[in-house]
Scaffold this motif. Structure first.
Motif, short mmCIF file in Angstrom:
data_model
loop_
_atom_site.label_atom_id
_atom_site.label_comp_id
_atom_site.label_asym_id
_atom_site.label_seq_id
_atom_site.Cartn_x
_atom_site.Cartn_y
_atom_site.Cartn_z
N GLU A 25 1.41 -37.74 35.81
CA GLU A 25 0.94 -38.39 34.58
C GLU A 25 0.83 -39.90 34.78
OE1 GLU A 25 2.59 -39.05 30.08
OE2 GLU A 25 3.04 -37.14 31.05
N ALA A 28 -2.18 -40.59 36.96
CA ALA A 28 -3.41 -40.41 36.19
C ALA A 28 -3.68 -41.61 35.30
CB ALA A 28 -3.35 -39.13 35.35
N LYS A 49 -5.60 -41.66 30.79
CA LYS A 49 -5.13 -41.20 29.49
C LYS A 49 -6.28 -41.01 28.50
CE LYS A 49 -0.59 -43.38 29.66
NZ LYS A 49 0.30 -44.34 28.98
N GLU A 84 -11.07 -35.51 31.51
CA GLU A 84 -10.65 -34.13 31.26
C GLU A 84 -10.67 -33.30 32.55
OE1 GLU A 84 -9.20 -32.80 28.54
OE2 GLU A 84 -9.25 -34.89 27.93
N ASN A 86 -10.20 -34.45 35.53
CA ASN A 86 -9.04 -34.90 36.30
C ASN A 86 -7.76 -34.25 35.77
OD1 ASN A 86 -7.89 -36.80 38.37
ND2 ASN A 86 -6.80 -37.50 36.55
N LYS A 87 -7.63 -34.13 34.46
CA LYS A 87 -6.46 -33.48 33.86
C LYS A 87 -6.39 -32.01 34.26
CE LYS A 87 -6.00 -36.43 29.78
NZ LYS A 87 -6.09 -36.51 28.31
N LYS A 88 -7.52 -31.33 34.27
CA LYS A 88 -7.54 -29.93 34.67
C LYS A 88 -7.14 -29.78 36.13
CE LYS A 88 -11.12 -28.46 31.42
NZ LYS A 88 -12.51 -28.03 31.28
#
Length: 105
Positions: A25, A28, A49, A84, A86-88
């Motif tokens: 986190e 990211a 974020k 999004e 990158n989050k996945k």
């Protein structure tokens, strides 16, 4: 179903997973994603974020409100999609690390 799972190690495994998630986190949050529209006339940069951290607008667009709005929306949506994605990817990596629950070392 749980034949190969050592429950005595689960607490340590979850703690390790939480530490790894926090690290991911933080990493990211430091990443930046830039999307361009109108041939680079509008550029929007977001951090991991999903917060907009920079917007560049070509001065020629200041006279054309409608085009500016369209290009801004496009750039924001594209940058948001990058965040999004990158989050996945990060979630997939995290789950693959947790995939070893049933393995004995």
């Amino acid at each position: 179903m749980f034949d190969n799972l050592d429950f005595s190690k689960m607490g340590a495994m979850f703690e390790e997973a939480q530490k790894h998630a926090k690290t991911m986190e933080e990493e990211a949050a430091n990443k930046e994603f830039t999307a361009k529209s109108g041939g680079g006339m509008v550029k929007v940069t977001m951090n991991g974020k999903g917060q907009v951290v920079d917007i560049h607008i070509d001065p020629s667009l200041l006279e054309d409100k409608e085009s500016l709005q369209i290009l801004l929306i496009s750039s924001i949506n594209d940058a948001s999609a990058m965040v999004e994605e990158n989050k996945k990817l990060a979630a997939t990596q995290m789950l693959s690390r947790l995939g070893g629950f049933g393995h004995q070392n």
